[in-house]
Design an enzyme around this catalytic site. Structure first.
Site, short mmCIF file in Angstrom:
data_model
loop_
_atom_site.label_atom_id
_atom_site.label_comp_id
_atom_site.label_asym_id
_atom_site.label_seq_id
_atom_site.Cartn_x
_atom_site.Cartn_y
_atom_site.Cartn_z
CB ALA A 271 4.26 -43.59 -94.58
CD GLU A 307 3.96 -41.27 -91.67
OE1 GLU A 307 4.91 -40.82 -91.01
OE2 GLU A 307 3.36 -42.32 -91.35
N1 PHE Z 1 7.45 -43.41 -87.73
C1 PHE Z 1 6.67 -44.06 -88.74
C2 PHE Z 1 5.25 -43.59 -88.54
O1 PHE Z 1 4.69 -43.10 -87.88
C3 PHE Z 1 6.63 -45.54 -88.65
C4 PHE Z 1 7.91 -46.20 -88.96
C5 PHE Z 1 8.69 -46.72 -87.93
C6 PHE Z 1 8.35 -46.33 -90.24
C7 PHE Z 1 9.88 -47.34 -88.18
C8 PHE Z 1 9.54 -46.96 -90.50
C9 PHE Z 1 10.29 -47.47 -89.47
O2 PHE Z 1 4.36 -43.62 -88.92
ZN ZN Z 2 3.92 -42.06 -86.75
#
Ligand code: PHE
Ligand code: ZN
Length: 886
Positions: A271, A307
């Site tokens: 996500a 998230e």
């Molecule tokens: N930042 C998102 C998360 O923590 C993970 C993610 C990274 C999603 C790169 C899409 C692309 O959970």
């Molecule tokens: Zn994250």
């Protein structure tokens, strides 16, 4: 990340080369006209020179495979051919005052199979920008330290996309010509472009109102495929719990009028925390009893919370550069783990998290893909969304907290929020807050971010019966990792208890306690290479229970006798170490059996162990989920990791099977009695206590069937036929799938026909079959890639079938023919033409190839070389293949 355009591998990016941008972006106005194959995007950027940058420098914006249509600077048209390529927009002499750059690009979301930038999933328009996807939408300074206020107008055909969403608060909606409409969104919080999001589609939704602690009303909505609205309620409940928890535990409130979540079925990761508009892989949203297992529910709760928690740890305070990824990810994983611990059983949560850490992060840290939690160089940032950055990153926060204590931890977090809100920060910024709140120099602690490899901690004890003292010696050692031969000792919190022969806890008394936390909480700091602790008033020789709650993320080397382990299994007041004692006993037996089997001898067995296990299961009342964890013996991968070198997956498989079969036979009656006792006619509820009972009951069936095939198969079939929830159905089918009978094939067939319209359920069907430990499984998996339900362009399908085969079927993946390796390598190559990130993830199944016995090692290496020799390779896949070969 980008497709196969550039032949030369990109040169590595280095942390040491960081410097601020020469220009800043204050505001961004985006105007999207959505169209399946020709979406138009107009971007107006308000730019100005950065006082911290180089005066008069050219302005260079990133682009990713873009098709520019026009550009202007302060309304004066620019010569496109002179300034723009698909990968760059360059203004040689920009004004040295604020100015406006306007660019129009055209995108084809329908042909975007990389799922980065703007793409379509089941007809819904959606975006994914982290890490560097925004440049595939428009030209930009695509890096997290450039923070701007975004206003987004989205226009689309009303019937195709009645729902139009973006970040921030809704400002205005209206119609724009026949059959078309628009929506304007404004996000007042400056943010990096990786948090940008947009959704357009014909979706159903559920909504709730949430009132924050200070009285702000927030409209929460979860958007899903029409007809699946009723499957979003658990996610909504989880969201509300998470919002309350962050207020209660961290004093953090939500900061917009709306919080939207959209579930899509094509998503590479779990996500994404886009500001005010999270986009989810639908498997982490959709759940009702008939479609989702208890484990699915638990994942939904934790990913929704994760998230949401990013809103403060990630969005309000973001990362200065991608080397600091753990600043947001490690911290947010730690927060979601603690949240789940509070919602469920703390002990079980800790065990589950440590299982995951050991399964995914320890092998990474012990192999050619090892890297620092904060890497200092990368070729492809997408390959650094790893277990090391996430899970080890979370362990570091947990250890920090154990070392400085609850109060200094929360005071430090409060300082961090106060000081860096609205900023892009570094690990040094973060640690400085805790140095201040605790009054402690964290220079040595910071090494946790800068050294790869899992520390090994050796423990030995000596009892003095005259003096009634017990001396405990600890020493640490970190093995070398690629590019890091020398390691410094790390400060680590080791939680200790002493247990008497009667099972009672012995108070920890020292002559010169180093600090009050040691006596009060039993948390001892190992700071240098070694430490000796002398406990007094110890009446009888104790058993040391060390690294309780897994307080330090290390590999413990402690010589406990079988009797010591049985004592801990029965009496340790620390549930983690109680579980660990059972795991250690079983591991010891199975490693002994592995060697015996390779030498053509009989496997080892211990009746004492089996009986102690049965006792533990029967004492399930206080926490049945914990008892279920006791019943789950270490996996083949766990054993391979503990053995470390010259690994023979076939011998390991046979050793584990022998123990399970033996336990199942010896405990037949007790397992069956427990299975019957745990039967319940109550309607399904996903709460932790009910889930725990189901988990234990299914674990009993699983062990019973291992020792009693015919009868086990009958009971499993009955459970399969009468199950009213997916947990019990899958529990039964999983037992059946391991017994090669005609019943198995019939049950699989029946399951498929019952659920063929439900891709998320078919994923379970794929994974189950991919993990059958039998010689013809590879043929079965190949057959399954041809069925209609499989699609190499949908990440969930690829992970469920190919990922499960490569990561959770060590017997077949490591088959001596080498066919398993070849198959996975071929599929990674095939996936690479569609979605390079999925391909790279698949190939990382080879991360432990150097630990294999010689013949298999050679075959795995050949498969990796074949990948590198392919004519077209994405930077993502090339990077993994190269580093794996080292
Ligand atoms: N930042 C998102 C998360 O923590 C993970 C993610 C990274 C999603 C790169 C899409 C692309 O959970
Ligand atoms: Zn994250």
């Amino acid at each position: 990340m980008s497709a196969h355009s550039d032949s030369a591998a990109p040169s590595p990016v280095r942390l040491a080369d960081y410097r601020p941008t020469d220009y800043l972006i204050d505001t961004v106005d985006l105007d999207f006209r959505l169209d399946a194959t020709a979406t138009r995007v107009v971007s107006r950027l308000r730019l100005r020179p950065n006082p911290a940058g180089r005066a008069g420098a050219p302005l260079v914006l990133d682009g990713g495979d873009l098709k520019p249509l026009r550009a202007s600077l302060d309304n004066l048209p620019l010569d496109l051919a002179a300034v723009a390529t698909p990968h760059r927009l360059t203004i040689a002499n920009p004004p040295q005052r604020p100015f406006t750059l306007e660019v129009e690009t055209e995108l084809d979301p329908s042909s975007n199979t990389q799922l980065e930038g703007l793409y379509r999933s089941n007809g819904t328009f959606c975006t994914q920008c982290e890490a560097e996807g925004f440049r595939r939408i428009t030209y930009y300074l695509d890096r997290p330290d450039v923070m701007a206020v975004f206003t987004t107008r989205v226009e689309a055909a009303k019937d195709e996309a009645p729902i139009l969403l973006s970040n921030g608060n809704p400002v205005e909606t209206g119609s724009s010509g026949p059959g078309r409409h628009y929506a304007i969104w404004h996000d007042p919080h400056p943010k990096p472009c990786y948090l940008f999001a947009l959704v357009g589609g014909d979706l159903g939704w559920i909504e709730e109102e949430f009132t924050t602690g200070s009285g702000r009303k927030v409209k929460l909505a979860i958007y899903v495929e029409k007809g699946k609205e009723h499957r979003a309620h658990y996610a909504m409940e989880s969201l509300i719990h998470a919002m309350r928890w962050d207020e209660f535990v961290y004093g953090r409130e939500y900061d917009l009028d709306v919080f939207n979540i959209v579930a899509v079925s094509d998503f590479t990761m779990g996500a994404m925390e886009n500001k005010g508009l999270n986009i989810f892989n639908d498997k982490y949203i959709l759940a009702i009893a008939e479609t989702a297992t208890d484990a699915d529910y638990a994942h939904i709760e934790s990913v929704v919370a994760h998230e949401y928690f990013h809103n403060w740890t990630g969005n309000r305070i973001t990362c200065r550069d991608w080397f600091q990824l753990c600043l947001k990810e490690g911290l947010t994983v730690y927060r979601d783990q603690e949240f789940s611990g509070d919602q469920r059983s703390r002990a079980v949560q800790r065990i589950t998290d440590v299982r995951a850490l050991r399964a995914a992060q320890f092998p990474e840290d012990a192999g050619p893909l090892a890297h620092n939690v904060r890497p200092d160089t990368y070729r492809e940032i997408n390959n650094f969304y790893t277990a090391t950055v996430y899970e080890k990153g979370a362990e570091i926060i947990r250890m920090l907290r154990a070392l400085i204590g609850h109060d200094a931890y929360h005071a430090g977090m409060a300082l961090y929020f106060e000081r860096f809100d609205g900023k892009a920060a570094t690990i040094e910024d973060f640690l400085s807050c805790f140095a201040e709140s605790s009054g402690r120099d964290l220079g040595d602690f910071a090494q946790w971010y800068a050294q790869a490899g899992t520390p090994r901690v050796k423990v030995s004890g000596a009892y003095d019966s005259e003096a009634k003292t017990y001396q405990l010696s600890l020493s640490q050692h970190i093995p070398p990792t690629p590019g890091q031969a020398e390691k410094k000792p790390l400060p680590m919190p080791i939680r200790i208890g002493l247990i008497g022969r009667d099972g009672g806890e012995i108070p920890l008394v020292q002559d010169h306690a180093q600090n009050w936390r040691e006596e009060k909480f039993g948390v001892f700091e190992l700071a240098g290479p070694e430490r000796t602790i002398v406990f007094k008033n110890v009446p009888t020789p104790p058993v040391a229970s060390v690294n309780r709650r897994f307080s330090a993320a290390v590999i413990l080397e402690q010589q406990l006798s079988e009797d010591d382990l049985l004592l801990l299994m029965a009496h340790d007041s620390d549930p983690f170490n109680k579980w660990q004692a059972a795991q250690s006993f079983a591991t010891r037996l199975m490693i002994r059996s592995t060697a015996a089997i390779r030498a053509g001898e009989m496997p080892a067995f211990s009746e004492k162990f089996a009986l102690a296990l049965a006792d533990a299961l029967e004492h399930y009342e206080t926490d049945p989920a914990f008892a279920a964890q006791m019943a789950a013996l270490p996996t083949e991968n766990d054993l391979a990791r503990d053995i470390g070198t010259d690994v023979d997956p076939e011998a390991i498989f046979l050793a584990r099977k022998a123990l399970r079969d033996g336990v199942g036979q010896l405990l037949s009656h007790r397992l069956l009695a427990l299975y019957d006792k745990l039967q319940s006619d109550a309607p399904y509820s996903p709460d932790a206590a009910s889930a725990g009972r189901r988990a234990l009951r299914n674990a009993c069936l699983d062990l019973y069937a291992a020792g009693n095939h015919a009868d086990g198969s009958e009971i499993a079939l009955a459970q399969f036929q009468h199950a009213t929830n997916m947990t019990d159905k899958m529990g039964a089918l999983s037992v059946l799938s391991r017994l090669p009978t005609p019943t198995r094939e019939k049950a699989l067939e029946f399951f498929y026909r019952a659920h063929c319209d439900e891709p998320l359920i078919i994923d379970k069907w794929f994974s189950l079959q991919a993990t059958i430990p039998e010689p013809d499984t590879l043929a079965r998996v190949k057959r399954l890639t041809k069925v209609h339900a499989f699609n190499i362009a949908t990440p969930n399908r690829v992970y469920a079938l190919i990922g499960a085969f490569a990561n959770a079927n060590p017997l077949c993946f490591n088959d001596l023919s080498g066919d398993g390796y070849q198959f996975v390598a071929d599929l990674a190559l095939q996936a690479d033409g569609v979605n390079p990130q999925v391909a790279a993830r698949l190939l990382s199944a080879f991360r432990s190839w150097r630990n294999l016995e010689a013949r298999r090692g050679e075959l795995a290496e050949q498969a990796l070389r074949k990948v590198l020799d392919a004519s077209k390779l994405s930077p993502d896949l090339r990077d993994i293949a190269q580093r794996a070969l080292g």
